[in-house]
Design a protein around this motif. Sequence first.
Motif, PDB file in Angstrom:
ATOM      1  N   THR A  98      54.150 -45.183 -14.907  1.00 33.97           N
ATOM      2  CA  THR A  98      55.089 -44.592 -15.057  1.00 33.97           C
ATOM      3  C   THR A  98      55.312 -43.932 -16.345  1.00 33.97           C
ATOM      4  N   ASN A  99      56.054 -42.773 -16.330  1.00 30.71           N
ATOM      5  CA  ASN A  99      56.029 -42.190 -17.795  1.00 30.71           C
ATOM      6  C   ASN A  99      57.492 -41.658 -18.219  1.00 30.71           C
ATOM      7  N   ASP A 100      58.213 -41.945 -19.048  1.00 30.82           N
ATOM      8  CA  ASP A 100      59.452 -41.544 -19.100  1.00 30.82           C
ATOM      9  C   ASP A 100      59.426 -39.789 -19.936  1.00 30.82           C
TER      10      ASP A 100
ATOM     11  N   LYS B 150      61.031 -39.390 -23.230  1.00 30.08           N
ATOM     12  CA  LYS B 150      60.700 -39.995 -24.420  1.00 30.08           C
ATOM     13  C   LYS B 150      59.330 -39.512 -24.993  1.00 30.08           C
ATOM     14  N   CYS B 151      58.151 -39.298 -23.971  1.00 31.85           N
ATOM     15  CA  CYS B 151      56.858 -38.745 -24.231  1.00 31.85           C
ATOM     16  C   CYS B 151      57.007 -37.628 -25.048  1.00 31.85           C
ATOM     17  N   ILE B 152      56.268 -37.619 -26.073  1.00 34.51           N
ATOM     18  CA  ILE B 152      56.195 -36.557 -27.049  1.00 34.51           C
ATOM     19  C   ILE B 152      54.606 -35.835 -26.874  1.00 34.51           C
ATOM     20  N   GLY B 153      53.978 -36.238 -25.993  1.00 33.59           N
ATOM     21  CA  GLY B 153      52.785 -35.472 -25.702  1.00 33.59           C
ATOM     22  C   GLY B 153      51.870 -35.572 -26.738  1.00 33.59           C
ATOM     23  N   CYS B 154      51.644 -36.670 -27.574  1.00 30.87           N
ATOM     24  CA  CYS B 154      50.767 -36.828 -28.558  1.00 30.87           C
ATOM     25  C   CYS B 154      49.283 -37.179 -28.279  1.00 30.87           C
ATOM     26  N   GLY B 155      49.197 -37.507 -27.001  1.00 34.11           N
ATOM     27  CA  GLY B 155      47.786 -37.648 -26.636  1.00 34.11           C
ATOM     28  C   GLY B 155      47.122 -38.634 -26.940  1.00 34.11           C
ATOM     29  N   THR B 156      47.849 -39.977 -27.498  1.00 40.04           N
ATOM     30  CA  THR B 156      47.067 -41.226 -28.034  1.00 40.04           C
ATOM     31  C   THR B 156      46.642 -41.907 -26.922  1.00 40.04           C
ATOM     32  N   CYS B 157      47.481 -41.895 -25.655  1.00 34.68           N
ATOM     33  CA  CYS B 157      46.979 -42.321 -24.596  1.00 34.68           C
ATOM     34  C   CYS B 157      45.542 -42.069 -24.013  1.00 34.68           C
ATOM     35  N   SER B 158      45.628 -41.027 -24.093  1.00 32.75           N
ATOM     36  CA  SER B 158      44.257 -40.273 -23.572  1.00 32.75           C
ATOM     37  C   SER B 158      43.043 -40.521 -24.567  1.00 32.75           C
TER      38      SER B 158
ATOM     39  N   ARG C 239      43.942 -36.807 -19.088  1.00 32.66           N
ATOM     40  CA  ARG C 239      43.655 -35.525 -19.711  1.00 32.66           C
ATOM     41  C   ARG C 239      45.251 -35.258 -20.048  1.00 32.66           C
ATOM     42  N   MET C 240      45.197 -34.516 -21.368  1.00 34.40           N
ATOM     43  CA  MET C 240      46.434 -34.161 -21.543  1.00 34.40           C
ATOM     44  C   MET C 240      46.333 -32.412 -21.113  1.00 34.40           C
ATOM     45  N   GLU C 241      47.743 -32.067 -20.294  1.00 30.60           N
ATOM     46  CA  GLU C 241      47.636 -30.903 -19.592  1.00 30.60           C
ATOM     47  C   GLU C 241      48.941 -30.447 -19.984  1.00 30.60           C
TER      48      GLU C 241
ATOM     49  N   ARG D  74      51.623 -33.108 -21.498  1.00 32.57           N
ATOM     50  CA  ARG D  74      51.758 -34.514 -20.755  1.00 32.57           C
ATOM     51  C   ARG D  74      50.446 -34.989 -20.122  1.00 32.57           C
ATOM     52  N   PRO D  75      50.386 -36.481 -20.326  1.00 28.92           N
ATOM     53  CA  PRO D  75      49.274 -36.972 -19.833  1.00 28.92           C
ATOM     54  C   PRO D  75      48.973 -37.046 -18.076  1.00 28.92           C
ATOM     55  N   VAL D  76      47.841 -36.740 -17.883  1.00 29.62           N
ATOM     56  CA  VAL D  76      47.543 -36.619 -16.296  1.00 29.62           C
ATOM     57  C   VAL D  76      46.569 -37.745 -16.015  1.00 29.62           C
TER      58      VAL D  76
ATOM     59  N   ILE E 202      49.241 -48.682 -26.445  1.00 27.36           N
ATOM     60  CA  ILE E 202      49.187 -47.847 -27.548  1.00 27.36           C
ATOM     61  C   ILE E 202      50.242 -46.760 -27.528  1.00 27.36           C
ATOM     62  N   CYS E 203      50.818 -46.417 -26.437  1.00 27.07           N
ATOM     63  CA  CYS E 203      51.688 -45.403 -26.474  1.00 27.07           C
ATOM     64  C   CYS E 203      52.679 -45.368 -27.477  1.00 27.07           C
ATOM     65  N   THR E 204      52.565 -44.127 -28.273  1.00 22.65           N
ATOM     66  CA  THR E 204      53.385 -44.307 -29.565  1.00 22.65           C
ATOM     67  C   THR E 204      54.688 -44.354 -29.350  1.00 22.65           C
ATOM     68  N   THR E 205      55.181 -43.868 -28.247  1.00 25.56           N
ATOM     69  CA  THR E 205      56.879 -43.883 -27.921  1.00 25.56           C
ATOM     70  C   THR E 205      57.210 -44.878 -27.045  1.00 25.56           C
ATOM     71  N   GLY E 206      56.384 -45.354 -26.377  1.00 24.07           N
ATOM     72  CA  GLY E 206      56.624 -46.534 -25.444  1.00 24.07           C
ATOM     73  C   GLY E 206      57.263 -45.838 -24.018  1.00 24.07           C
ATOM     74  N   SER E 207      56.766 -44.767 -24.004  1.00 23.64           N
ATOM     75  CA  SER E 207      57.263 -43.769 -22.754  1.00 23.64           C
ATOM     76  C   SER E 207      56.362 -44.331 -21.371  1.00 23.64           C
ATOM     77  N   LEU E 208      55.009 -44.594 -21.708  1.00 22.41           N
ATOM     78  CA  LEU E 208      54.019 -44.607 -20.768  1.00 22.41           C
ATOM     79  C   LEU E 208      54.208 -46.310 -20.317  1.00 22.41           C
ATOM     80  N   LYS E 209      54.477 -46.492 -19.011  1.00 20.47           N
ATOM     81  CA  LYS E 209      54.700 -47.816 -18.611  1.00 20.47           C
ATOM     82  C   LYS E 209      53.788 -48.047 -17.503  1.00 20.47           C
TER      83      LYS E 209
HETATM   84  S1  SF4 Z   1      50.844 -41.715 -25.871  1.00 19.56           S
HETATM   85 FE1  SF4 Z   1      52.680 -42.188 -25.061  1.00 19.56          FE
HETATM   86  S2  SF4 Z   1      54.236 -40.523 -26.048  1.00 19.56           S
HETATM   87 FE2  SF4 Z   1      51.679 -39.922 -26.551  1.00 19.56          FE
HETATM   88  S3  SF4 Z   1      51.272 -38.555 -24.934  1.00 19.56           S
HETATM   89 FE3  SF4 Z   1      50.778 -40.789 -24.180  1.00 19.56          FE
HETATM   90  S4  SF4 Z   1      52.437 -41.382 -22.806  1.00 19.56           S
HETATM   91 FE4  SF4 Z   1      53.240 -39.584 -24.183  1.00 19.56          FE
END
Ligand code: SF4
Lengths: 170, 369, 609
Positions: C43-45, C48-56, C65-67, C82-84, C99-106
């Motif tokens: 799940t992704n909030d 909170k998510c900033i689209g930083c792409g670190t998860c990818s 993928r970040m789209e 946002r991550p797909v 690694i999610c920088t904001t903690g939005s991805l769970k």
């Molecule tokens: S690492 Fe977290 S904050 Fe960054 S794009 Fe992925 S889900 Fe969003």
Amino acid sequence: MKEQELIDLIEKHVKYEEGSIEVYAPRKLKFILKKDDLVDTLLFLKRNGFVQLSFITCVDWIKDNKFELVYGLVSWEHKLTVLVKTFIDRDNPKMISIMDIWPTAKYYEQEINEFFGVYFEGNPNMSKELILENWDSMPPLRKDFDPQSYSNEKFEIRIYDYKMEDKKKK
Amino acid sequence: MGEIKALQLFHGPNHPGMHGNFSVHIKVDGDIVVEAEANPGMLHRGFEKLMERRNWMQNIALILRVCVVEPDINEAAYSMAVETIEGMDVPERAQWIRVMILEMARIANHLMSLGGIGGPTGLYTGPNWALVDRDLILDIFEKITGARVYHMYIVPGGVRQDVTDEILKDLEKVLDDIEKRLPEYRELILEHPIIQKRTKNIAVLTRDQALSWGVTGIALRATGVDYDVRKYDPYLVYDKVEFDVPTVDFSDAYNRLWLKYQEIYQSIRIIRQVIEKMPSGKVREKLPGNALKWRVKKGDAYVKLESARGEFGYYMVSDGGTKPYRVFVRGASYPQGLLGIEKGLPGTRLEDVAIWLDTMGVCAPEIDR
Amino acid sequence: MDKPKANLFSSIKSLKYLFKKPVTIEIPKVYREAADRYRGFHTNDWDKCIGCGTCSEICPTNAIRMEKVPGYEAGNGQTDERPVIDYGRCCWCGFCVDICTTGSLKMSKDYIFISPDANDFIYIPDEEGINKNYPEEGYRRNDETDLLELERVIMGHLSAEERGDSFIEYVRGYSKEEAIREASRCVECGICTYTCPAHMNIPEYIRTIWEDDLEKGVEYLYKTNPLPGVCGRVCTHKCESVCSLGHRGEPIAIRWLKRYIVDNTPDDEYEKVVLAEVSKPGKGKVAIIGAGPAGLSAAYYLRTLGYEVDVFEQMPLAGGVMRYGIPRYRLPDEALDRDISFIEKIGVRIHTNYKVDKEKFKELKEKYDAVFLSTGFFTGRKLPPHILPGSDHTDVIAAMDFLPKVRDFVRGMGEMPEVGEKVVIIGGGNVGFDVGRSVVRLQRMKYGKVDVTITALESEDILPADREELEEGREEGLKVVFSRGPKEIVIEDGKIKGLLTVKCLRVFDDEGKFNPQFDEEDKLFLEADQIFMAVGQAPDYNYIPDDIMEKLEIVRGKIKADEYGRTNFEWLFVGGDIKEGPDIIHGIANGHNAAKAIDEYLRKKYGIE
Ligand code: SF4
Ligand code: SF4
Ligand code: SF4
């Protein structure tokens, strides 16, 4: 046997490259030999308790144009493991097979032949397929083999048919 | 009718008696094998190459696929190799937890292969029972790691998260249950007349053969030597727990099963000691920076441990970068799976080939890495 | 253990299970709840998510993928991506969550999803979950599983004792190990780049530190900023306020890393890189008035484009606010000299002690093709006596009249400015603290003791000054009183007795406008014999000829211009404080942008492609 005892033994009987003998963890040693000294040394070690050949493998040092061959030996009796290493030329790489000393070497050597292209003289399985079937590119564990471009060339890229709009949260 | 001297057959790649896709080309004379040659490659996924293309952390999600039933040995060997090269300390508690995890995996693996003998012998109650009891262990794995089969739990520097007392209690209960069930396996499998007939004196391995091929593990220990990495080159905290290494002095299919059965008891014994003695504290050290930027010092190391099938190790080289420069996996069953088949299988009867492969622990993914 | 014997009957015992309840469960009639740590569907909030792409980046299977999200407006500090997740690839490792920088991805405990269409397995995680059932959270990241390094490498400071009585620079700067370690925390998301007014290549130069290739780093710095030594010390580091790492931990010390590159690249290598930049021969001459951040920046980039550039500065030394405003303990002359020396080395001519007046302005306009104004806000403001009685006393001093004197004194070019034994400063901004901390040092030298109080209108939580200014100032002995408005400067026998303050109830009204409210009853008298006012600075446009001034629009003290500094005159460009308000990095960005606009103008003028 303690690590140091083995070092003493080796220093007395074996020519290894200056400064390259090392205890890298308890009960584990490694040292580098000249290619020509390798077989004698392996024989010597086998006679001195290292009855088990655990593996042979290869590392591609493409920048130095060398292959490194690594022989892993185990002595249960002495409770020691040693890595015996040697460097060979990367162009036309050749090595003498040790399958007469340890029969298992046959397949390790065959695998290295297949994945790195090192030729082991005396091994009947050279250039025979083991793992790879109908392989048509360079030995794949060489550093200059690029699996991505190989697979792009050989396989279709699957395109998924979806739109971000449909997926978007309302 | 003319006389048929020799017939060439393909055993596998799909065969009920063989785990994983692995084929053997055999030549039979009557029903006696006269020549055999392994034909691996069906499962090859190029792990060693893939590892060179992923960073130190990402590889954790990959390497465990080398062995399905006992994935944790890969995580452990990989992590220990990284730690040896980097000279990293692993927190005490993490070492105990690792031992616990590895022994749980050993139980799961032995249960599966104990029951698995039902495959080549046609006795299918065994595998079904074994899967149920293995599932009890998997439940615990799920609680500790969040996944049932591929745990991705042991990582360089320790383990991913701590275990709670609650989970340990559940584990104790599972151990009790399994221990209670073991006599039934004895009755169902080991005392079964058909199993006895089909495995005694079958697929015999001599000590000389074993040593010269480099066979380790149960197949070797059944020839009367007690070579076990946990005793001869203790890693983690195996020198701080008490356990026996069961041996017998005749390595046939039956005795190898029998040893597996006994080892389950030893593993239970080890885990109980772990639960009792495990110190508290942190469970993970990390390399500096974020996981995308972890770098491991230049160097190489071979690290080995005792898997359910024998000596299992990783030879790893780092050039100081964010990815391994080279990783080589020494699968425990490599010797018997290739040279063993060539040298040992001839003389076996055709119907025993699967029993030979099964009880020698030939594991296709270890050869096809 | 005794060896089992063949026993025909033993296995028959297993028949007892025939009558037992089966251990298997029937799906889907029974739902098996997953364990608490289960790694199930993501799940992704989105808030909170900033689209930083670190998860990818971490994903070992390339499943993420970040789209770009169509129609999504990204705010400051985020991207519109946002991550797909492709569940055909995902292996449920959970590293993306770690690694999610904001903690939005769970990850949730949900584990069953069935669809005949492979495309359905591409999923954009949101809060609903793939089954749209708002699933319960499963696997959680904790300190041990975290794959980010949240703590900043501590920067060495001189202790308050060591630094309190001198003007030496007290921030030590990172050592190589420290810098590499700090650089290795960066996830290279580039979020900071958008926010940096100069859009510096932040992740790129941080990476050069990590790879220990500083020459490359200098190259990156000069792409957008010709005063990196200055900025590495005193930039307001807006980038750090949005850094991805700041969501769960401490932001990367971007400013200190920049300083590390500048301070640790040897001069000759530095020169090689900086001088190599000058390539294109442009045609035309540009006059720049004011050698502050904006002027120098414009000069540098114009020169690299090949134009002839003359900078006119009224003070004896170039640098503007960097030379005369910011105290030396934060920005030593040497750092500034180094930056300026490279600007001069590439051929920019700086004329100091050259005051431009209306006459000279006209001359410059004739002699040059374009003129760039960056004269700054250099005049100190004081509250007038009708607002604050007593403010016309000679011992009431404006910050901007004081700070340049301190700097001149420290560099041996002037007398020690007058400081009283008891000093009160009005103004809780950075300039107030600059004055306060300078006075602290002067008092120590002169009296051997400290008595300085800063009064701020704002309460502590909305204090405009940087946090570190407050903390470090206090360490040095500054007293700070919050929520106090000046009422009257009490004077007896021609001497200042002190400042009478009243309680400030709130600073901003409901619309967020500056509109302070006071409680006149709640009084506090602060004894003082000298009072400083750090209540803002003002521009001085007296040098601009009237006919030109008439046609320029002035909005709240600033000259109106577009993003590139273009004014109503095609040959006249502005930048820095007089366009943007006081901030060094904005000035540098203005200079850079104006250089681009001037280049365009001159090429058009001379018909060069
Ligand atoms: S690492 Fe977290 S904050 Fe960054 S794009 Fe992925 S889900 Fe969003
Ligand atoms: S769980 Fe692992 S494989 Fe799946 S998306 Fe996250 S990082 Fe990628
Ligand atoms: S400094 Fe922060 S915001 Fe900038 S790239 Fe690095 S992690 Fe991202």
